[in-house]
Design an enzyme around this catalytic site. Structure first.
Site, PDB file in Angstrom:
ATOM      1  N   ASP A 193       3.901   6.323   5.161  1.00 56.86           N
ATOM      2  CA  ASP A 193       3.813   6.368   3.692  1.00 56.86           C
ATOM      3  C   ASP A 193       4.957   5.617   3.032  1.00 56.86           C
ATOM      4  OD1 ASP A 193       1.627   8.177   4.001  1.00 56.86           O
ATOM      5  OD2 ASP A 193       3.082   9.770   4.344  1.00 56.86           O
ATOM      6  N   GLU A 194       5.453   4.605   3.687  1.00 58.63           N
ATOM      7  CA  GLU A 194       6.575   3.822   3.130  1.00 58.63           C
ATOM      8  C   GLU A 194       6.125   2.921   1.990  1.00 58.63           C
ATOM      9  OE1 GLU A 194       5.816   3.723   6.388  1.00 58.63           O
ATOM     10  OE2 GLU A 194       7.543   4.449   7.531  1.00 58.63           O
ATOM     11  N   LYS A 253       3.485   0.574   2.837  1.00 54.72           N
ATOM     12  CA  LYS A 253       3.079  -0.629   3.584  1.00 54.72           C
ATOM     13  C   LYS A 253       1.930  -1.327   2.891  1.00 54.72           C
ATOM     14  CE  LYS A 253       2.241   1.737   7.301  1.00 54.72           C
ATOM     15  NZ  LYS A 253       2.768   3.023   6.819  1.00 54.72           N
ATOM     16  N   ALA A 284      -4.918   6.863   7.974  1.00 56.67           N
ATOM     17  CA  ALA A 284      -3.951   6.046   7.240  1.00 56.67           C
ATOM     18  C   ALA A 284      -4.515   5.868   5.842  1.00 56.67           C
ATOM     19  CB  ALA A 284      -3.814   4.696   7.911  1.00 56.67           C
ATOM     20  N   GLY A 285      -3.664   6.022   4.843  1.00 55.37           N
ATOM     21  CA  GLY A 285      -4.161   5.787   3.493  1.00 55.37           C
ATOM     22  C   GLY A 285      -3.276   4.780   2.817  1.00 55.37           C
ATOM     23  N   HIS A 286      -3.744   3.555   2.712  1.00 53.40           N
ATOM     24  CA  HIS A 286      -2.949   2.540   2.027  1.00 53.40           C
ATOM     25  C   HIS A 286      -3.370   2.489   0.569  1.00 53.40           C
ATOM     26  CE1 HIS A 286      -0.943   1.222   5.468  1.00 53.40           C
ATOM     27  NE2 HIS A 286      -1.882   0.466   5.975  1.00 53.40           N
ATOM     28  N   THR A 287      -2.387   2.592  -0.318  1.00 54.71           N
ATOM     29  CA  THR A 287      -2.686   2.529  -1.739  1.00 54.71           C
ATOM     30  C   THR A 287      -2.265   1.164  -2.257  1.00 54.71           C
ATOM     31  OG1 THR A 287      -2.086   4.845  -1.774  1.00 54.71           O
ATOM     32  CG2 THR A 287      -2.395   3.786  -3.907  1.00 54.71           C
ATOM     33  N   THR A 312      -4.590  15.465  10.246  1.00 53.96           N
ATOM     34  CA  THR A 312      -5.555  15.432   9.140  1.00 53.96           C
ATOM     35  C   THR A 312      -6.904  16.023   9.571  1.00 53.96           C
ATOM     36  OG1 THR A 312      -6.047  13.168   9.796  1.00 53.96           O
ATOM     37  CG2 THR A 312      -4.537  13.463   7.943  1.00 53.96           C
ATOM     38  N   GLN A 328       0.425   4.247   9.930  1.00 55.11           N
ATOM     39  CA  GLN A 328       1.531   5.188  10.221  1.00 55.11           C
ATOM     40  C   GLN A 328       2.846   4.435  10.435  1.00 55.11           C
ATOM     41  OE1 GLN A 328      -1.469   5.854  12.236  1.00 55.11           O
ATOM     42  NE2 GLN A 328      -2.218   7.104  10.586  1.00 55.11           N
ATOM     43  N   ARG A 333       4.259  15.596   0.213  1.00 53.39           N
ATOM     44  CA  ARG A 333       5.137  15.110   1.276  1.00 53.39           C
ATOM     45  C   ARG A 333       6.521  15.733   1.109  1.00 53.39           C
ATOM     46  NH1 ARG A 333       3.318   9.057  -0.204  1.00 53.39           N
ATOM     47  NH2 ARG A 333       1.293   9.092   0.823  1.00 53.39           N
ATOM     48  N   GLY A 361       8.021  -1.046  -8.007  1.00 58.45           N
ATOM     49  CA  GLY A 361       6.874  -0.439  -8.675  1.00 58.45           C
ATOM     50  C   GLY A 361       5.628  -0.710  -7.857  1.00 58.45           C
TER      51      GLY A 361
HETATM   52  P1  GDP Z   1       1.440   3.368   2.907  1.00 57.80           P
HETATM   53  O1  GDP Z   1       0.455   4.171   3.668  1.00 57.80           O
HETATM   54  O2  GDP Z   1       2.666   3.069   3.703  1.00 57.80           O
HETATM   55  O3  GDP Z   1       0.832   2.152   2.281  1.00 57.80           O
HETATM   56  O4  GDP Z   1       1.974   4.244   1.709  1.00 57.80           O
HETATM   57  P2  GDP Z   1       1.114   4.925   0.563  1.00 57.80           P
HETATM   58  O5  GDP Z   1       0.092   3.990   0.088  1.00 57.80           O
HETATM   59  O6  GDP Z   1       0.670   6.267   0.954  1.00 57.80           O
HETATM   60  O7  GDP Z   1       2.242   5.175  -0.505  1.00 57.80           O
HETATM   61  C1  GDP Z   1       2.686   4.271  -1.338  1.00 57.80           C
HETATM   62  C2  GDP Z   1       2.540   4.790  -2.748  1.00 57.80           C
HETATM   63  O8  GDP Z   1       3.641   4.351  -3.459  1.00 57.80           O
HETATM   64  C3  GDP Z   1       1.358   4.221  -3.455  1.00 57.80           C
HETATM   65  O9  GDP Z   1       0.927   5.095  -4.468  1.00 57.80           O
HETATM   66  C4  GDP Z   1       1.902   2.938  -4.045  1.00 57.80           C
HETATM   67  O10 GDP Z   1       1.168   2.458  -5.143  1.00 57.80           O
HETATM   68  C5  GDP Z   1       3.262   3.400  -4.437  1.00 57.80           C
HETATM   69  N1  GDP Z   1       4.314   2.388  -4.387  1.00 57.80           N
HETATM   70  C6  GDP Z   1       4.477   1.363  -3.497  1.00 57.80           C
HETATM   71  N2  GDP Z   1       5.620   0.715  -3.764  1.00 57.80           N
HETATM   72  C7  GDP Z   1       6.184   1.333  -4.818  1.00 57.80           C
HETATM   73  C8  GDP Z   1       7.403   1.147  -5.533  1.00 57.80           C
HETATM   74  O11 GDP Z   1       8.207   0.278  -5.242  1.00 57.80           O
HETATM   75  N3  GDP Z   1       7.676   2.021  -6.553  1.00 57.80           N
HETATM   76  C9  GDP Z   1       6.829   3.024  -6.898  1.00 57.80           C
HETATM   77  N4  GDP Z   1       7.180   3.821  -7.906  1.00 57.80           N
HETATM   78  N5  GDP Z   1       5.686   3.234  -6.250  1.00 57.80           N
HETATM   79  C10 GDP Z   1       5.364   2.407  -5.221  1.00 57.80           C
END
Ligand code: GDP
Length: 445
Positions: free
Chosen positions: A13-14, A16, A39-42, A129, A223, A304, A414
């Site tokens: 959840d970094e 990525k 894995a959930g990429h946002t 999960t 992950q 988390r 952001g």
């Molecule tokens: P992933 O699985 O490693 O891609 O992580 P997630 O998608 O679960 O978590 C990332 C969350 O943080 C998402 O809601 C992103 O839109 C948000 N995000 C990513 N980079 C930044 C950032 O630099 N600042 C903020 N405030 N949110 C961010």
């Protein structure tokens, strides 16, 4: 033309997803090399949020080929739902998406198996999960799994499924339900075959030929390092190898095919599920960071646990992955703090621990030792240039570089693509420009 692995350096959840999306604009092929739909990429594009679980985020870029590699496990339902969701948003999903013939299938009995196992563990549960991912990997290693390529051979598939379902039903103590379970699996695979057949491919060959043809390839890990089955905090880990080395086995490419490795690192740390988190912020501060950073699982909505930056963890991730650069995320989440702690090492009953321990019983007893840095108490959200960063924020990033032993080349401020500082390096040039060359309008052209 380069190939780059994007790897999480903490407990996942970094963020990525954001960097993979950013890099996808520079590459021709994006390959997921491990994990399943846990894995959930946002990814946020033009204010629209996309949550992708199994389809690589390359799909959001026209002209990019997306590949689900052999190291992944594929849930037919999750795949079909995601493809429908993307099409509903008018995103092309067709000849731009490939699924490895060697990827393993997650079937309904895997979910039943996992729920049963987690229940049995009681308060020692892993906190998975419960999507059947672990049991699907168990079947892969146990050499009884069904693979995506089996869909091309319906008679073989039927015979094997029939046998496996009866065995599973017996193990689960639901032998009399075997016909119902079998019918459920058959119906699911029939629908999946109709959808997936045109996407199935020898993706190792596809990636190999892409590299030979001089295309840019991005390997996207799910992950992260501390969740790796071998190198993570076992048993509170995932069932695959998210580390950079996993890109070779999970995509079917030679280690020689990898040019650069980018470590995605949150400006603090989080972890979902059970297991030790030495720098955990308990109480109000943890709540504040959770709220500010929207630290709730993209896949499950689970809150988390949040903690201070742990450089023992990221130093370890640097060693295991061989990071060329760190890409920091969520710096903006720390904007309001007057002081920030960074864990430099652990204290284990008076002994100084610099290297991440392999045994959980040791880690559980490790006390973080902190360096306190002044906060910047100035908004950084949305900044795009290093020159605009407050002095204390730059000092914080320099401390992370020094403690982790890898250069911070990018900083995310952001969720949006443009909220990224790319000119961090000493050359003042984006590391992506030096890896990929200046961006092209359409990388596939
Ligand atoms: P992933 O699985 O490693 O891609 O992580 P997630 O998608 O679960 O978590 C990332 C969350 O943080 C998402 O809601 C992103 O839109 C948000 N995000 C990513 N980079 C930044 C950032 O630099 N600042 C903020 N405030 N949110 C961010």
């Amino acid at each position: 033309m380069p190939s780059v692995v994007v790897v999480g350096t903490q407990w996942g959840d970094e963020g990525k997803g954001k960097y993979v999306d950013l890099l996808s604009g520079r590459v021709h092929v994006v390959v997921r090399y491990g994990g399943g739909h846990n894995a959930g990429h946002t990814v946020v594009v033009d204010g629209q949020t996309f949550i992708l679980h199994i389809v690589p985020s390359g799909i959001l870029h026209p002209g990019v080929t997306s590949v689900i590699g052999n190291g992944c496990v594929v849930d037919p339902d999750a795949f079909m739902t995601e493809v429908q969701m993307l099409r509903g948003l008018e995103i092309e999903v067709g000849a731009n998406l490939f699924v490895s013939d060697r990827a393993h299938l997650i079937l309904p009995y895997h979910r039943l198996q996992e729920e049963r196992e987690e229940d049995k563990l009681g308060n020692r549960r892993i906190g998975t999960t419960c999507r059947g991912i672990g049991p699907a990997y168990e079947d892969k290693i146990g050499r009884r799994g069904l693979r995506v390529g089996d869909l091309r051979h319906p008679d073989f598939l039927k015979e094997k499924l029939d046998y496996i379902v009866r065995e599973k039903a017996e193990q689960l103590g639901i032998a009399s339900d075997a016909p119902k379970l079998l019918a459920e699996c058959e119906e699911l695979l029939k629908r999946f075959t109709a959808e997936a057949l045109t996407h199935i491919s020898d993706t190792s060959l596809l990636v190999h030929e892409s590299i030979l043809a001089g295309k840019n390839v991005l390997f996207e890990g799910a992950q992260a390092t501390l969740l790796d089955i071998d190198h993570g905090t076992y048993p509170f880990v995932t069932s695959s190898n998210p580390v950079a080395g996993g890109a070779c086995t999970g995509a079917g490419v030679s280690p020689k095919a990898i040019d650069h490795i980018l470590g995605i690192t949150k400006a603090y740390i989080t972890r979902v599920g059970e297991g030790p988190l030495p720098t955990e912020m308990l109480g109000e501060l943890g709540e504040t960071i959770r709220e500010k950073g929207a630290e709730f699982g993209a896949s499950t909505g689970r809150p988390r646990r949040c903690g201070w930056f742990d450089s023992v963890v990221v130093r370890y991730a640097n060693r295991i992955n061989g990071l060329d650069a760190l890409a920091i995320t969520k710096l903006d989440v720390l904007d309001s703090l007057d002081e920030i702690q960074v864990c430099t090492h652990y204290d284990y009953h008076g002994e100084r621990i610099q290297e991440f321990p392999g045994e959980l019983s040791i880690l559980e007893e490790c006390k973080p030792v902190y360096r306190t840095l002044p906060g910047w108490e100035t908004p950084t959200a949305g900044l795009e240039r290093v020159a605009d960063l407050p002095k204390n924020a730059r000092a914080y990033l320099e401390a992370l570089e020094e403690l982790c032993g890898a250069p911070v080349e990018m900083v995310s401020t952001g969720p949006e693509r443009h909220s990224t500082i790319e000119d961090m390096g000493t050359s003042g040039k984006s590391v992506l420009d030096s890896w990929f060359g200046e961006p092209k309008k359409n990388p596939a052209a």
